[in-house]
Design an enzyme around this catalytic site. Structure first.
Site, short mmCIF file in Angstrom:
data_model
loop_
_atom_site.label_atom_id
_atom_site.label_comp_id
_atom_site.label_asym_id
_atom_site.label_seq_id
_atom_site.Cartn_x
_atom_site.Cartn_y
_atom_site.Cartn_z
N TYR A 71 0.78 -1.31 0.00
CA TYR A 71 0.07 -0.01 -0.07
C TYR A 71 0.83 1.33 -0.10
O TYR A 71 0.58 2.29 -0.56
CB TYR A 71 -0.97 0.08 1.11
CG TYR A 71 -1.98 1.11 1.15
CD1 TYR A 71 -3.06 1.00 0.52
CD2 TYR A 71 -1.72 2.35 1.84
CE1 TYR A 71 -4.15 2.15 0.40
CE2 TYR A 71 -2.35 3.37 1.44
CZ TYR A 71 -3.66 3.28 0.87
OH TYR A 71 -4.54 4.26 0.78
N PHE A 123 -8.70 20.62 -24.54
CA PHE A 123 -8.99 19.19 -24.65
C PHE A 123 -10.30 19.06 -23.78
O PHE A 123 -10.31 19.57 -22.75
CB PHE A 123 -7.85 18.27 -24.21
CG PHE A 123 -8.08 16.89 -24.24
CD1 PHE A 123 -8.37 16.05 -25.59
CD2 PHE A 123 -8.62 15.99 -23.01
CE1 PHE A 123 -8.95 14.98 -25.55
CE2 PHE A 123 -9.01 14.67 -23.31
CZ PHE A 123 -9.21 14.29 -24.59
N THR A 124 -10.96 18.05 -24.08
CA THR A 124 -12.16 17.72 -23.34
C THR A 124 -12.20 17.80 -21.70
O THR A 124 -12.63 18.81 -21.10
CB THR A 124 -12.98 16.60 -23.94
OG1 THR A 124 -12.26 15.29 -23.61
CG2 THR A 124 -13.44 16.74 -25.17
N ASP A 214 0.56 19.78 -21.07
CA ASP A 214 -0.23 18.55 -21.02
C ASP A 214 0.77 17.60 -21.89
O ASP A 214 1.03 17.74 -23.15
CB ASP A 214 -1.38 18.61 -21.95
CG ASP A 214 -2.29 17.37 -22.07
OD1 ASP A 214 -1.36 16.35 -21.98
OD2 ASP A 214 -3.40 17.47 -22.14
N LYS A 257 -0.93 6.96 -23.02
CA LYS A 257 -0.59 7.40 -24.49
C LYS A 257 0.99 6.87 -24.71
O LYS A 257 1.42 5.98 -24.78
CB LYS A 257 -1.01 8.76 -24.93
CG LYS A 257 -2.41 9.01 -25.17
CD LYS A 257 -3.33 9.10 -24.10
CE LYS A 257 -4.52 9.42 -24.22
NZ LYS A 257 -5.36 9.83 -23.04
N ARG A 381 -15.03 14.05 -33.13
CA ARG A 381 -14.41 15.19 -32.53
C ARG A 381 -14.69 16.42 -33.34
O ARG A 381 -14.34 17.02 -34.05
CB ARG A 381 -12.81 15.14 -32.51
CG ARG A 381 -12.22 13.80 -31.93
CD ARG A 381 -12.05 14.19 -30.47
NE ARG A 381 -13.01 14.02 -29.43
CZ ARG A 381 -12.77 13.61 -28.33
NH1 ARG A 381 -11.62 13.27 -27.62
NH2 ARG A 381 -13.78 13.45 -27.34
N PHE A 448 -20.23 13.72 -25.16
CA PHE A 448 -19.84 12.87 -26.30
C PHE A 448 -19.77 11.45 -25.75
O PHE A 448 -20.02 10.54 -26.50
CB PHE A 448 -18.75 13.21 -26.88
CG PHE A 448 -17.46 13.53 -25.88
CD1 PHE A 448 -17.20 14.75 -25.26
CD2 PHE A 448 -16.55 12.23 -25.80
CE1 PHE A 448 -16.07 14.74 -24.38
CE2 PHE A 448 -15.40 12.52 -25.05
CZ PHE A 448 -15.14 13.77 -24.25
N1 F0G Z 1 -4.95 15.42 -22.43
C1 F0G Z 1 -5.11 14.96 -23.68
C2 F0G Z 1 -4.20 15.40 -24.78
C3 F0G Z 1 -5.29 13.61 -24.16
O1 F0G Z 1 -5.71 13.23 -25.06
C4 F0G Z 1 -6.33 12.85 -22.96
C5 F0G Z 1 -6.94 11.66 -23.25
C6 F0G Z 1 -6.04 13.59 -21.50
C7 F0G Z 1 -5.36 14.86 -21.36
C8 F0G Z 1 -6.87 12.70 -20.44
O2 F0G Z 1 -6.28 11.73 -19.98
O3 F0G Z 1 -7.92 9.88 -20.56
O4 F0G Z 1 -5.83 9.54 -19.05
O5 F0G Z 1 -7.63 10.92 -18.35
N2 F0G Z 1 -7.49 11.49 -24.17
C9 F0G Z 1 -7.96 10.34 -24.64
C10 F0G Z 1 -8.57 10.27 -26.19
C11 F0G Z 1 -9.06 9.87 -23.90
O6 F0G Z 1 -9.09 9.31 -26.67
O7 F0G Z 1 -8.12 11.41 -26.90
P1 F0G Z 1 -6.81 10.41 -19.64
#
Ligand code: F0G
Length: 456
Positions: A71, A123-124, A214, A257, A381, A448
């Site tokens: 842990y 980014f979303t 990021d 990624k 997108r 989405f």
């Molecule tokens: N920043 C970027 C540029 C991303 O592409 C993503 C995730 C995140 C932050 C968030 O990271 O998913 O680990 O919480 N992108 C995925 C995509 C979901 O399909 O583009 P996460």
């Protein structure tokens, strides 16, 4: 063409399932015409995302056996921390379950209501956390990024004039940090140059504003710098990455990624006060500060994945495969974002369906068509992903209305890319028949993911 041949061979395989047109018609209707709601058993080639869909190496799998599932104080955490320090150069690391966990910690720690956060396109999840913490988001990416047809080497660059104007307008004290993404996902995986990053640093330093990167696809960004920016043609990706990160104060990271794993992430910083705050907050949202939601074995796999991600031959094959798909589509005049970015091909749904209004969801329509055609899963997108304005409640109307064919790392073959290209062509040939969709269910957050639609 052969220059990007994979520097690895296949040791384990996973069977794929094909479906009939009738089965796909039933599946996409059940899924409300949203590819996020399809069970993966009904998908043939899955290009929904490059997130957590990576194939791990034999070394990473061997590393999984070295999981120290304590842990507190897992040895794998210390190995990961060392690796992040070595390759990304930041002093402090706070592990999280994935990228948005790190975005939550950063946003909660640094943002207060009334703040403004500039970013090179949104980014979303990142913008969501910034707005939830009380900030107003401002897009400061160069104008070229909003034009899918324009071919330019660094369409992810920050527009320094836009940033300077924002600082003048709201005041440096109301900008806790600038959020710089490398590469820029929503712009089509477009890179930002070293010179631009350096210039953003110079400008913000004069005003005492921090930069948080990021770094989700920063190694892919490093390959573009090596290929396109003068002076870096023989620099290693590791050295480019280190220099790039050195112009920021820390980063949020989706380990799903670049680092070649299936789960994980982190927040890194050189700022003692932020580290103190985030290391305290992480126990509330993620887990203890030596695992942050990851198992010990996941941290080990990520540490190994980071070292593999900066290998030049690997990264050339990763981006080379994306370019190969782009070349196939190009032969048939299919509209997609230029130039080809790092992690996928972004089809221009407006180019497919000029007869559809944006409120008829052209990109959502095209993603559904592509699934129907061949069981290939892509992602919208466009207007659905862009969501609503936090203040007015009106739909955002992004200039880019795209369908992303995202290539998982080390997973699919060249023949799979051929199948994908032919399926896209079939949708293109049939483009005039598309009628668009109506949204029948709209979730409150990040719509989405779970929205539902029906055909018009
Ligand atoms: N920043 C970027 C540029 C991303 O592409 C993503 C995730 C995140 C932050 C968030 O990271 O998913 O680990 O919480 N992108 C995925 C995509 C979901 O399909 O583009 P996460």
């Amino acid at each position: 063409r052969r220059s990007w041949a994979e520097p690895y061979k296949i040791k384990v395989v996973e069977p794929l399932r094909t479906t009939t047109r009738e089965e796909r018609e039933a599946a996409i209707a059940d899924a409300g015409y949203n590819t996020f709601l399809l069970p993966s058993k009904d998908v043939y080639i899955d290009l929904l995302t490059d997130s957590g869909t990576n194939a791990m190496s034999d070394r990473q799998w061997a590393g999984m056996m070295l999981g120290d599932e304590a842990y507190a104080g897992s040895g794998n955490y210390y190995r990961l921390e060392d690796t992040i320090r070595r390759f990304y150069g930041y002093r402090h690391v706070v592990p999280t379950h994935q990228g948005r966990g790190a975005e939550n910690l950063l946003s909660q720690s640094l943002i207060s209501p009334g703040h403004h956060v500039p970013g090179n396109m949104y980014f979303t999840t990142t913008r969501f956390h910034q707005e939830k913490a009380g900030a107003t988001f401002h897009d400061i990416i160069v104008d070229e990024a909003h034009d899918p047809t324009l071919d330019a080497p660094f369409k992810g660059n920050v527009d320094l004039a836009k940033l300077a104007a924002l600082i003048d307008e709201v005041g440096a004290e109301r900008i806790p940090y600038v959020c710089v993404a490398a590469t820029v996902n929503m712009a089509g995986g477009q890179p930002i140059s070293m010179a631009n990053m350096r210039a953003v640093r110079e400008l913000t330093q004069r005003h005492g504003i921090a930069i948080y990167l990021d770094a989700t696809r920063a190694v892919e960004n490093a390959l573009f710098i090596r290929e396109r920016e003068e002076g870096y043609g023989s620099t290693s990706l590791a050295d480019i990455l280190l220099e790039f990160c050195s112009y920021s104060d820390g980063c949020t990271m989706s380990g799903k990624k670049d680092p070649l794993t299936n789960i994980g992430g982190w927040l890194a910083t050189n700022d003692e006060a932020l580290f103190e705050e985030a290391r305290n907050l992480v126990v509330v949202y993620e887990g203890l500060h030596t695992y942050g939601g990851m198992a010990g074995r996941d941290m080990e796999a990520m540490a190994i994945g980071i070292t593999e991600s900066v290998e030049l031959a690997y990264m050339k094959s990763r981006v080379g495969q994306v370019r190969y798909l782009g070349e196939l589509l190009d032969q048939w005049g299919i509209p997609f974002v230029r130039p080809v970015g790092g992690h996928g091909i972004f089809l221009d749904a407006r180019g497919f369906y000029p007869h559809l209004d944006q409120e008829q969801f052209p990109a959502q329509t095209l993603a559904a068509q592509l699934y129907l055609e061949a069981g290939v899963r892509a992602m919208e997108r466009g207007i659905v992903s862009a969501g609503r304005d936090a203040a007015t409640g009106e739909n955002h109307h992004p200039s880019l209305e795209l369908v992303r064919l995202t290539i998982p790392r080390r997973v699919y073959t060249q023949a799979h890319m051929d199948v994908v290209a032919e399926s896209v062509k079939a949708c293109y040939d049939d483009r005039e028949a598309a009628r668009g969709l109506r949204m029948t269910y709209e979730p409150k957050y990040l719509r989405f993911f779970q929205a539902r639609f029906e055909p018009l």
